[in-house]
Design an enzyme around this catalytic site. Sequence first.
Site, PDB file in Angstrom:
ATOM      1  N   HIS A 125       0.870  -1.177   0.000  1.00  0.00           N
ATOM      2  CA  HIS A 125       0.000   0.000   0.000  1.00  0.00           C
ATOM      3  C   HIS A 125       0.909   1.230   0.000  1.00  0.00           C
ATOM      4  CE1 HIS A 125      -2.720   2.982   1.883  1.00  0.00           C
ATOM      5  NE2 HIS A 125      -3.722   2.205   1.535  1.00  0.00           N
ATOM      6  N   ASP A 203       3.157  -4.572   8.207  1.00  0.00           N
ATOM      7  CA  ASP A 203       1.921  -3.807   8.091  1.00  0.00           C
ATOM      8  C   ASP A 203       0.767  -4.812   8.193  1.00  0.00           C
ATOM      9  OD1 ASP A 203      -0.397  -2.684   7.125  1.00  0.00           O
ATOM     10  OD2 ASP A 203       0.510  -1.780   5.348  1.00  0.00           O
ATOM     11  N   GLN A 206      -4.363  -5.516   6.919  1.00  0.00           N
ATOM     12  CA  GLN A 206      -5.348  -6.446   6.345  1.00  0.00           C
ATOM     13  C   GLN A 206      -5.293  -7.835   6.982  1.00  0.00           C
ATOM     14  OE1 GLN A 206      -7.708  -5.507   4.392  1.00  0.00           O
ATOM     15  NE2 GLN A 206      -6.961  -3.495   3.811  1.00  0.00           N
ATOM     16  N   LYS A 229     -10.227  -1.216  10.759  1.00  0.00           N
ATOM     17  CA  LYS A 229     -10.335  -2.417   9.916  1.00  0.00           C
ATOM     18  C   LYS A 229     -10.546  -3.651  10.784  1.00  0.00           C
ATOM     19  CE  LYS A 229      -7.187  -0.634   6.348  1.00  0.00           C
ATOM     20  NZ  LYS A 229      -8.022  -0.127   5.279  1.00  0.00           N
ATOM     21  N   CYS A 367      -4.799   2.318  -3.641  1.00  0.00           N
ATOM     22  CA  CYS A 367      -3.565   2.874  -3.047  1.00  0.00           C
ATOM     23  C   CYS A 367      -2.410   1.894  -3.198  1.00  0.00           C
ATOM     24  CB  CYS A 367      -3.762   3.233  -1.572  1.00  0.00           C
ATOM     25  SG  CYS A 367      -5.073   4.398  -1.291  1.00  0.00           S
TER      26      CYS A 367
HETATM   27  N1  C6P Z   1      -6.317   0.231   2.943  1.00  0.00           N
HETATM   28  C1  C6P Z   1      -8.137  -0.178   1.387  1.00  0.00           C
HETATM   29  O1  C6P Z   1      -9.235   0.062   0.885  1.00  0.00           O
HETATM   30  P1  C6P Z   1      -5.003   3.612   7.246  1.00  0.00           P
HETATM   31  O2  C6P Z   1      -5.631   4.465   6.194  1.00  0.00           O
HETATM   32  O3  C6P Z   1      -3.809   4.279   7.879  1.00  0.00           O
HETATM   33  O4  C6P Z   1      -5.977   3.080   8.250  1.00  0.00           O
HETATM   34  O5  C6P Z   1      -4.476   2.296   6.483  1.00  0.00           O
HETATM   35  C2  C6P Z   1      -3.585   2.395   5.403  1.00  0.00           C
HETATM   36  C3  C6P Z   1      -3.290   1.028   4.869  1.00  0.00           C
HETATM   37  C4  C6P Z   1      -2.007   0.526   4.999  1.00  0.00           C
HETATM   38  N2  C6P Z   1      -1.705  -0.726   4.604  1.00  0.00           N
HETATM   39  C5  C6P Z   1      -2.614  -1.526   4.047  1.00  0.00           C
HETATM   40  C6  C6P Z   1      -2.230  -2.916   3.646  1.00  0.00           C
HETATM   41  C7  C6P Z   1      -3.927  -1.082   3.877  1.00  0.00           C
HETATM   42  O6  C6P Z   1      -4.835  -1.885   3.349  1.00  0.00           O
HETATM   43  C8  C6P Z   1      -4.268   0.255   4.268  1.00  0.00           C
HETATM   44  C9  C6P Z   1      -5.643   0.803   4.017  1.00  0.00           C
HETATM   45  C10 C6P Z   1      -7.670   0.621   2.575  1.00  0.00           C
HETATM   46  O7  C6P Z   1      -7.427  -1.086   0.955  1.00  0.00           O
HETATM   47  C11 C6P Z   1      -7.831   2.079   2.341  1.00  0.00           C
HETATM   48  S1  C6P Z   1      -6.757   2.697   1.102  1.00  0.00           S
END
Ligand code: C6P
Length: 409
Positions: A125, A203, A206, A229, A367
Amino acid sequence: MVDKFDIVQVRKDFPILDQQVNGAPLVYFDNAATTQKPQVVIDALNQYYTQDNANIHRGLHTLAERATTGYELTRTKLKDFLNTPSTDQIIFTAGVTAGINLVAQTFGRANFSKGDVILVSNLEHHSNIVPWQMIAQETGAEVQVIPVDEVGVLDMEAYGQLLTSNRVKLVAVNHVSNAIGTINPIKQMIDMAHQVGAKVLIDGAQSVAHFDIDVQALDMDFFVFSAHKLFGPTGVGVLYGKREILESMPPYQGGGEMIKEVSFSGTTYNELPYKFEAGTPNIADVYAFGFALDYLKSLPADAVWEQEKSLLDYATEQLSQIDGLRIVGQAPEKIAVVSFVIDGVHPQDVGVLLDKFGVAIRTGHHCAQPLMARYDIVGTCRASFAFYNTKEEIDLFIKALKRCLMMLS
Ligand code: C6P
Protein backbone atom coordinates in the site's frame (compact mmCIF):
# COMPACT_ATOMS: atom_id res chain seq x y z
CA MET A 1 -17.18 -17.51 24.02
CA VAL A 2 -19.95 -19.04 21.87
CA ASP A 3 -19.26 -22.42 20.23
CA LYS A 4 -21.39 -22.00 17.19
CA PHE A 5 -21.23 -19.24 14.63
CA ASP A 6 -24.76 -17.85 14.48
CA ILE A 7 -24.81 -15.66 11.37
CA VAL A 8 -28.31 -14.31 12.06
CA GLN A 9 -27.26 -13.10 15.49
CA VAL A 10 -23.91 -11.85 14.23
CA ARG A 11 -25.60 -9.70 11.59
CA LYS A 12 -27.92 -8.28 14.24
CA ASP A 13 -24.81 -7.18 16.16
CA PHE A 14 -23.97 -4.84 13.25
CA PRO A 15 -27.00 -2.53 12.94
CA ILE A 16 -25.73 -0.73 9.82
CA LEU A 17 -26.09 -3.91 7.74
CA ASP A 18 -29.87 -3.89 8.06
CA GLN A 19 -30.76 -1.11 5.64
CA GLN A 20 -31.81 -0.41 2.07
CA VAL A 21 -29.46 1.51 -0.22
CA ASN A 22 -30.94 2.87 -3.43
CA GLY A 23 -34.02 0.73 -2.89
CA ALA A 24 -32.13 -2.54 -2.44
CA PRO A 25 -30.81 -4.35 0.63
CA LEU A 26 -27.28 -3.16 1.41
CA VAL A 27 -24.57 -5.62 0.39
CA TYR A 28 -21.40 -4.34 2.05
CA PHE A 29 -18.34 -5.84 0.36
CA ASP A 30 -15.86 -3.07 1.13
CA ASN A 31 -14.48 -4.50 4.35
CA ALA A 32 -10.83 -4.11 3.31
CA ALA A 33 -11.42 -0.35 3.23
CA THR A 34 -13.12 -0.32 6.61
CA THR A 35 -15.19 -2.79 8.60
CA GLN A 36 -18.56 -2.09 10.17
CA LYS A 37 -18.91 -1.64 13.93
CA PRO A 38 -20.85 -3.85 16.31
CA GLN A 39 -23.46 -2.29 18.60
CA VAL A 40 -21.18 -2.75 21.63
CA VAL A 41 -18.63 -0.38 20.10
CA ILE A 42 -21.30 2.21 19.25
CA ASP A 43 -22.71 1.91 22.78
CA ALA A 44 -19.25 2.31 24.32
CA LEU A 45 -18.72 5.59 22.45
CA ASN A 46 -22.09 6.83 23.61
CA GLN A 47 -21.44 5.75 27.19
CA TYR A 48 -18.01 7.39 27.22
CA TYR A 49 -19.34 10.75 26.10
CA THR A 50 -22.47 10.65 28.26
CA GLN A 51 -20.72 9.50 31.45
CA ASP A 52 -16.93 9.46 31.50
CA ASN A 53 -15.49 12.13 29.22
CA ALA A 54 -12.37 13.83 30.63
CA ASN A 55 -8.74 14.26 29.71
CA ILE A 56 -6.43 11.42 30.75
CA HIS A 57 -3.22 11.04 32.78
CA ARG A 58 -3.67 14.57 34.12
CA GLY A 59 -6.67 15.21 36.34
CA LEU A 60 -7.20 13.73 39.80
CA HIS A 61 -10.99 13.91 39.70
CA THR A 62 -13.29 10.93 39.23
CA LEU A 63 -14.06 11.45 35.55
CA ALA A 64 -10.36 11.82 34.73
CA GLU A 65 -9.68 8.61 36.55
CA ARG A 66 -12.48 6.76 34.75
CA ALA A 67 -11.35 8.04 31.35
CA THR A 68 -7.72 7.09 32.08
CA THR A 69 -8.70 3.62 33.27
CA GLY A 70 -10.87 3.06 30.19
CA TYR A 71 -8.11 4.17 27.81
CA GLU A 72 -5.44 2.06 29.51
CA LEU A 73 -7.77 -0.94 29.69
CA THR A 74 -7.67 -1.14 25.89
CA ARG A 75 -3.87 -1.28 26.05
CA THR A 76 -4.15 -4.21 28.45
CA LYS A 77 -6.61 -5.98 26.13
CA LEU A 78 -4.18 -5.44 23.24
CA LYS A 79 -1.37 -7.05 25.20
CA ASP A 80 -3.48 -10.18 25.30
CA PHE A 81 -4.68 -9.80 21.70
CA LEU A 82 -1.17 -9.52 20.23
CA ASN A 83 0.70 -11.42 22.96
CA THR A 84 3.09 -8.54 23.55
CA PRO A 85 5.59 -8.92 26.41
CA SER A 86 4.24 -5.76 28.11
CA THR A 87 1.65 -3.02 27.74
CA ASP A 88 4.24 -0.26 27.35
CA GLN A 89 5.33 -1.59 23.97
CA ILE A 90 1.88 -0.75 22.62
CA ILE A 91 1.68 2.79 21.27
CA PHE A 92 -1.60 4.30 20.20
CA THR A 93 -1.46 6.14 16.89
CA ALA A 94 -4.06 7.45 14.46
CA GLY A 95 -3.75 4.37 12.23
CA VAL A 96 -1.36 2.29 10.14
CA THR A 97 -0.25 5.31 8.14
CA ALA A 98 0.63 7.25 11.29
CA GLY A 99 2.46 4.22 12.73
CA ILE A 100 4.63 3.72 9.67
CA ASN A 101 5.45 7.41 9.46
CA LEU A 102 6.41 7.35 13.14
CA VAL A 103 8.85 4.48 12.56
CA ALA A 104 10.25 6.07 9.40
CA GLN A 105 10.82 9.44 11.06
CA THR A 106 12.33 8.07 14.27
CA PHE A 107 13.92 4.66 13.66
CA GLY A 108 14.69 5.65 10.07
CA ARG A 109 16.25 8.99 10.86
CA ALA A 110 18.37 7.47 13.64
CA ASN A 111 19.52 4.41 11.70
CA PHE A 112 19.61 4.99 7.95
CA SER A 113 22.55 6.49 6.14
CA LYS A 114 23.89 6.72 2.60
CA GLY A 115 24.00 3.35 0.88
CA ASP A 116 21.58 1.62 3.30
CA VAL A 117 18.64 -0.23 1.85
CA ILE A 118 14.97 -0.30 2.88
CA LEU A 119 13.25 -3.29 1.30
CA VAL A 120 9.55 -3.11 0.50
CA SER A 121 7.52 -5.39 -1.73
CA ASN A 122 5.66 -4.77 -4.95
CA LEU A 123 2.46 -5.63 -3.04
CA GLU A 124 2.59 -2.62 -0.70
CA HIS A 125 0.00 0.00 0.00
CA HIS A 126 1.27 3.55 -0.59
CA SER A 127 1.44 3.96 3.21
CA ASN A 128 4.25 1.42 3.26
CA ILE A 129 6.12 2.96 0.33
CA VAL A 130 5.97 6.75 0.51
CA PRO A 131 7.18 7.23 4.13
CA TRP A 132 10.26 5.15 3.22
CA GLN A 133 10.86 7.14 0.07
CA MET A 134 10.66 10.34 2.11
CA ILE A 135 13.18 9.21 4.73
CA ALA A 136 15.39 7.64 2.07
CA GLN A 137 15.60 10.97 0.30
CA GLU A 138 16.61 12.66 3.52
CA THR A 139 19.20 10.11 4.64
CA GLY A 140 20.65 8.88 1.35
CA ALA A 141 19.24 5.40 1.85
CA GLU A 142 17.60 3.58 -1.04
CA VAL A 143 14.22 1.85 -1.37
CA GLN A 144 14.42 -1.49 -3.19
CA VAL A 145 11.56 -3.75 -4.18
CA ILE A 146 10.83 -7.46 -3.70
CA PRO A 147 9.16 -8.55 -6.95
CA VAL A 148 5.80 -10.31 -7.19
CA ASP A 149 4.86 -12.99 -9.73
CA GLU A 150 1.89 -13.22 -12.12
CA VAL A 151 -0.48 -14.73 -9.54
CA GLY A 152 0.46 -12.37 -6.74
CA VAL A 153 3.07 -14.35 -4.79
CA LEU A 154 6.28 -12.67 -3.65
CA ASP A 155 9.46 -13.96 -5.27
CA MET A 156 11.25 -15.42 -2.25
CA GLU A 157 14.38 -16.25 -4.19
CA ALA A 158 14.73 -12.64 -5.26
CA TYR A 159 14.04 -11.60 -1.65
CA GLY A 160 16.91 -13.79 -0.46
CA GLN A 161 19.23 -12.27 -3.04
CA LEU A 162 18.24 -8.70 -2.19
CA LEU A 163 18.86 -9.43 1.48
CA THR A 164 22.32 -10.88 1.04
CA SER A 165 23.63 -8.60 -1.66
CA ASN A 166 22.68 -5.30 -0.08
CA ARG A 167 23.03 -3.28 3.11
CA VAL A 168 19.44 -3.88 4.19
CA LYS A 169 18.53 -2.06 7.39
CA LEU A 170 14.80 -2.60 7.31
CA VAL A 171 12.28 -4.82 5.56
CA ALA A 172 8.79 -3.26 5.48
CA VAL A 173 6.13 -5.59 4.12
CA ASN A 174 2.45 -6.17 4.54
CA HIS A 175 1.16 -9.36 6.07
CA VAL A 176 -1.66 -9.38 3.55
CA SER A 177 -2.07 -7.41 0.34
CA ASN A 178 -5.07 -5.07 0.44
CA ALA A 179 -5.41 -4.99 -3.34
CA ILE A 180 -5.37 -8.70 -4.15
CA GLY A 181 -5.50 -10.55 -0.82
CA THR A 182 -2.19 -12.46 -0.92
CA ILE A 183 -1.05 -13.70 2.50
CA ASN A 184 2.72 -13.28 2.67
CA PRO A 185 5.00 -15.81 4.43
CA ILE A 186 5.99 -13.30 7.07
CA LYS A 187 7.54 -15.71 9.56
CA GLN A 188 9.97 -16.91 6.91
CA MET A 189 10.58 -13.33 5.75
CA ILE A 190 11.29 -12.12 9.28
CA ASP A 191 13.70 -15.00 9.97
CA MET A 192 15.56 -14.37 6.72
CA ALA A 193 15.86 -10.64 7.46
CA HIS A 194 17.12 -11.27 10.98
CA GLN A 195 19.85 -13.52 9.62
CA VAL A 196 21.40 -10.49 7.88
CA GLY A 197 20.77 -8.18 10.83
CA ALA A 198 17.85 -6.28 9.28
CA LYS A 199 14.80 -5.24 11.30
CA VAL A 200 11.28 -5.94 10.05
CA LEU A 201 8.11 -3.86 10.09
CA ILE A 202 4.92 -5.76 9.34
CA ASP A 203 1.92 -3.81 8.09
CA GLY A 204 -0.96 -5.77 9.60
CA ALA A 205 -3.76 -3.56 8.22
CA GLN A 206 -5.35 -6.45 6.34
CA SER A 207 -4.40 -9.37 8.56
CA VAL A 208 -5.56 -8.53 12.09
CA ALA A 209 -9.23 -8.95 11.19
CA HIS A 210 -8.67 -12.41 9.77
CA PHE A 211 -6.26 -14.34 11.96
CA ASP A 212 -4.54 -14.40 15.32
CA ILE A 213 -1.32 -12.44 15.62
CA ASP A 214 1.38 -13.40 18.09
CA VAL A 215 4.10 -10.76 17.80
CA GLN A 216 6.52 -12.77 19.95
CA ALA A 217 6.09 -16.07 18.11
CA LEU A 218 6.58 -14.22 14.83
CA ASP A 219 9.56 -12.33 16.31
CA MET A 220 8.32 -9.04 14.84
CA ASP A 221 10.35 -5.88 15.36
CA PHE A 222 7.42 -3.62 14.52
CA PHE A 223 3.75 -4.37 13.89
CA VAL A 224 1.20 -1.75 12.85
CA PHE A 225 -2.54 -1.81 12.25
CA SER A 226 -5.68 0.35 12.33
CA ALA A 227 -8.66 -0.24 14.63
CA HIS A 228 -11.18 0.69 11.95
CA LYS A 229 -10.34 -2.42 9.92
CA LEU A 230 -10.85 -4.49 13.04
CA PHE A 231 -14.47 -3.56 13.78
CA GLY A 232 -13.32 -0.62 15.93
CA PRO A 233 -13.59 3.14 15.46
CA THR A 234 -11.69 5.26 12.95
CA GLY A 235 -8.78 7.42 14.09
CA VAL A 236 -7.07 4.78 16.23
CA GLY A 237 -4.07 2.66 15.36
CA VAL A 238 -1.54 0.52 17.14
CA LEU A 239 2.22 0.39 16.83
CA TYR A 240 3.95 -2.49 18.60
CA GLY A 241 7.73 -2.54 18.80
CA LYS A 242 10.44 -4.52 20.52
CA ARG A 243 11.41 -2.77 23.74
CA GLU A 244 15.10 -2.18 23.00
CA ILE A 245 14.26 -0.73 19.58
CA LEU A 246 11.51 1.58 20.86
CA GLU A 247 13.74 2.74 23.70
CA SER A 248 16.55 3.55 21.31
CA MET A 249 14.29 5.63 19.05
CA PRO A 250 14.01 9.41 19.54
CA PRO A 251 10.52 10.82 20.12
CA TYR A 252 8.38 11.63 17.08
CA GLN A 253 6.32 14.64 18.12
CA GLY A 254 7.01 16.99 21.02
CA GLY A 255 4.30 18.21 23.36
CA GLY A 256 2.32 17.33 26.46
CA GLU A 257 2.50 13.82 27.96
CA MET A 258 5.66 12.78 26.14
CA ILE A 259 7.95 14.60 28.58
CA LYS A 260 9.35 13.96 32.06
CA GLU A 261 10.55 17.47 32.66
CA VAL A 262 10.72 20.60 30.55
CA SER A 263 12.86 23.67 31.05
CA PHE A 264 14.34 26.19 28.68
CA SER A 265 17.73 24.61 29.21
CA GLY A 266 16.51 21.19 28.06
CA THR A 267 13.80 18.54 28.19
CA THR A 268 13.81 14.94 29.31
CA TYR A 269 11.40 12.49 27.73
CA ASN A 270 8.80 10.23 29.25
CA GLU A 271 8.98 6.46 29.32
CA LEU A 272 7.33 4.08 26.88
CA PRO A 273 4.68 4.22 25.59
CA TYR A 274 4.04 7.89 26.48
CA LYS A 275 7.26 9.07 24.81
CA PHE A 276 5.41 8.48 21.52
CA GLU A 277 1.95 9.71 22.54
CA ALA A 278 2.27 13.50 22.54
CA GLY A 279 -0.84 15.58 23.19
CA THR A 280 -4.38 14.56 24.07
CA PRO A 281 -5.01 11.25 22.34
CA ASN A 282 -8.18 9.88 20.80
CA ILE A 283 -9.50 8.76 24.19
CA ALA A 284 -13.09 7.85 23.30
CA ASP A 285 -12.19 5.80 20.25
CA VAL A 286 -9.37 3.95 22.01
CA TYR A 287 -11.80 3.11 24.81
CA ALA A 288 -14.48 1.89 22.37
CA PHE A 289 -11.88 -0.11 20.45
CA GLY A 290 -11.47 -2.27 23.55
CA PHE A 291 -15.08 -3.37 23.08
CA ALA A 292 -14.37 -4.43 19.50
CA LEU A 293 -11.56 -6.63 20.83
CA ASP A 294 -13.93 -8.16 23.41
CA TYR A 295 -16.51 -8.75 20.71
CA LEU A 296 -14.01 -10.54 18.48
CA LYS A 297 -12.86 -12.67 21.38
CA SER A 298 -16.43 -13.80 21.93
CA LEU A 299 -16.65 -15.28 18.42
CA PRO A 300 -15.41 -18.80 17.63
CA ALA A 301 -12.23 -18.05 15.64
CA ASP A 302 -12.25 -21.26 13.58
CA ALA A 303 -15.85 -20.76 12.50
CA VAL A 304 -15.13 -17.15 11.54
CA TRP A 305 -12.21 -18.26 9.37
CA GLU A 306 -14.36 -21.02 7.81
CA GLN A 307 -17.12 -18.53 7.06
CA GLU A 308 -14.69 -16.17 5.31
CA LYS A 309 -13.02 -18.99 3.40
CA SER A 310 -16.35 -20.30 2.14
CA LEU A 311 -17.29 -16.78 0.99
CA LEU A 312 -13.98 -16.48 -0.87
CA ASP A 313 -14.40 -19.86 -2.57
CA TYR A 314 -18.00 -19.19 -3.54
CA ALA A 315 -17.33 -15.68 -4.88
CA THR A 316 -14.30 -16.91 -6.84
CA GLU A 317 -16.32 -19.72 -8.39
CA GLN A 318 -19.26 -17.45 -9.28
CA LEU A 319 -17.10 -14.67 -10.72
CA SER A 320 -15.01 -17.12 -12.76
CA GLN A 321 -18.12 -18.04 -14.72
CA ILE A 322 -18.60 -14.52 -16.09
CA ASP A 323 -17.33 -14.08 -19.66
CA GLY A 324 -14.44 -11.66 -20.04
CA LEU A 325 -13.84 -11.43 -16.28
CA ARG A 326 -10.34 -12.07 -14.98
CA ILE A 327 -9.41 -12.39 -11.32
CA VAL A 328 -6.26 -10.43 -10.47
CA GLY A 329 -4.30 -12.19 -7.74
CA GLN A 330 -4.78 -15.92 -7.39
CA ALA A 331 -2.19 -16.73 -4.74
CA PRO A 332 -2.76 -20.09 -3.04
CA GLU A 333 -2.85 -18.32 0.33
CA LYS A 334 -5.42 -15.54 0.27
CA ILE A 335 -7.81 -13.76 2.58
CA ALA A 336 -11.41 -13.20 1.51
CA VAL A 337 -10.71 -10.54 -1.11
CA VAL A 338 -11.44 -10.89 -4.82
CA SER A 339 -10.04 -8.33 -7.24
CA PHE A 340 -11.10 -8.51 -10.87
CA VAL A 341 -11.08 -6.77 -14.21
CA ILE A 342 -13.53 -7.18 -17.07
CA ASP A 343 -12.63 -6.87 -20.77
CA GLY A 344 -13.59 -3.48 -22.19
CA VAL A 345 -15.13 -2.19 -18.95
CA HIS A 346 -13.67 0.48 -16.66
CA PRO A 347 -13.70 -0.62 -13.00
CA GLN A 348 -15.12 2.73 -11.91
CA ASP A 349 -18.23 2.26 -14.10
CA VAL A 350 -18.85 -1.10 -12.45
CA GLY A 351 -18.51 0.41 -8.96
CA VAL A 352 -20.90 3.27 -9.68
CA LEU A 353 -23.52 0.99 -11.23
CA LEU A 354 -23.29 -1.66 -8.53
CA ASP A 355 -24.07 1.03 -5.96
CA LYS A 356 -27.41 1.58 -7.73
CA PHE A 357 -28.22 -2.01 -6.75
CA GLY A 358 -27.16 -1.48 -3.14
CA VAL A 359 -23.80 -3.23 -3.58
CA ALA A 360 -20.72 -1.53 -2.09
CA ILE A 361 -17.36 -2.60 -3.49
CA ARG A 362 -14.16 -0.61 -4.03
CA THR A 363 -12.77 0.18 -7.44
CA GLY A 364 -9.53 1.81 -8.57
CA HIS A 365 -5.88 1.33 -7.71
CA HIS A 366 -6.51 0.64 -4.00
CA CYS A 367 -3.57 2.87 -3.05
CA ALA A 368 -1.30 0.27 -4.63
CA GLN A 369 -0.32 1.92 -7.91
CA PRO A 370 3.02 0.06 -8.26
CA LEU A 371 1.09 -3.22 -8.10
CA MET A 372 -1.37 -2.03 -10.75
CA ALA A 373 1.63 -1.03 -12.89
CA ARG A 374 3.11 -4.52 -12.41
CA TYR A 375 -0.04 -6.02 -13.93
CA ASP A 376 -0.40 -3.24 -16.49
CA ILE A 377 -3.89 -2.25 -15.38
CA VAL A 378 -5.41 1.03 -14.20
CA GLY A 379 -7.27 -0.59 -11.36
CA THR A 380 -9.59 -3.40 -10.37
CA CYS A 381 -13.01 -4.01 -8.89
CA ARG A 382 -12.47 -5.38 -5.38
CA ALA A 383 -15.01 -7.26 -3.29
CA SER A 384 -13.75 -7.82 0.25
CA PHE A 385 -15.66 -9.90 2.76
CA ALA A 386 -16.07 -10.08 6.51
CA PHE A 387 -17.53 -12.84 8.65
CA TYR A 388 -20.91 -11.09 8.73
CA ASN A 389 -21.32 -11.46 4.96
CA THR A 390 -23.32 -14.31 3.44
CA LYS A 391 -23.54 -16.41 0.28
CA GLU A 392 -26.97 -14.88 -0.34
CA GLU A 393 -25.27 -11.49 -0.54
CA ILE A 394 -22.80 -12.90 -3.06
CA ASP A 395 -25.78 -14.05 -5.14
CA LEU A 396 -27.21 -10.51 -5.04
CA PHE A 397 -23.80 -9.12 -6.01
CA ILE A 398 -23.38 -11.50 -8.95
CA LYS A 399 -26.91 -10.81 -10.18
CA ALA A 400 -26.31 -7.05 -9.93
CA LEU A 401 -22.92 -7.38 -11.65
CA LYS A 402 -24.48 -9.23 -14.59
CA ARG A 403 -27.10 -6.51 -14.94
CA CYS A 404 -24.40 -3.83 -14.84
CA LEU A 405 -22.45 -5.60 -17.57
CA MET A 406 -25.56 -5.77 -19.73
CA MET A 407 -26.06 -2.03 -19.25
CA LEU A 408 -22.41 -1.33 -20.11
CA SER A 409 -22.24 -3.53 -23.20
N1 C6P B 1 -6.32 0.23 2.94
C1 C6P B 1 -8.14 -0.18 1.39
O1 C6P B 1 -9.24 0.06 0.88
P1 C6P B 1 -5.00 3.61 7.25
O2 C6P B 1 -5.63 4.47 6.19
O3 C6P B 1 -3.81 4.28 7.88
O4 C6P B 1 -5.98 3.08 8.25
O5 C6P B 1 -4.48 2.30 6.48
C2 C6P B 1 -3.59 2.40 5.40
C3 C6P B 1 -3.29 1.03 4.87
C4 C6P B 1 -2.01 0.53 5.00
N2 C6P B 1 -1.70 -0.73 4.60
C5 C6P B 1 -2.61 -1.53 4.05
C6 C6P B 1 -2.23 -2.92 3.65
C7 C6P B 1 -3.93 -1.08 3.88
O6 C6P B 1 -4.84 -1.89 3.35
C8 C6P B 1 -4.27 0.26 4.27
C9 C6P B 1 -5.64 0.80 4.02
C10 C6P B 1 -7.67 0.62 2.57
O7 C6P B 1 -7.43 -1.09 0.96
C11 C6P B 1 -7.83 2.08 2.34
S1 C6P B 1 -6.76 2.70 1.10
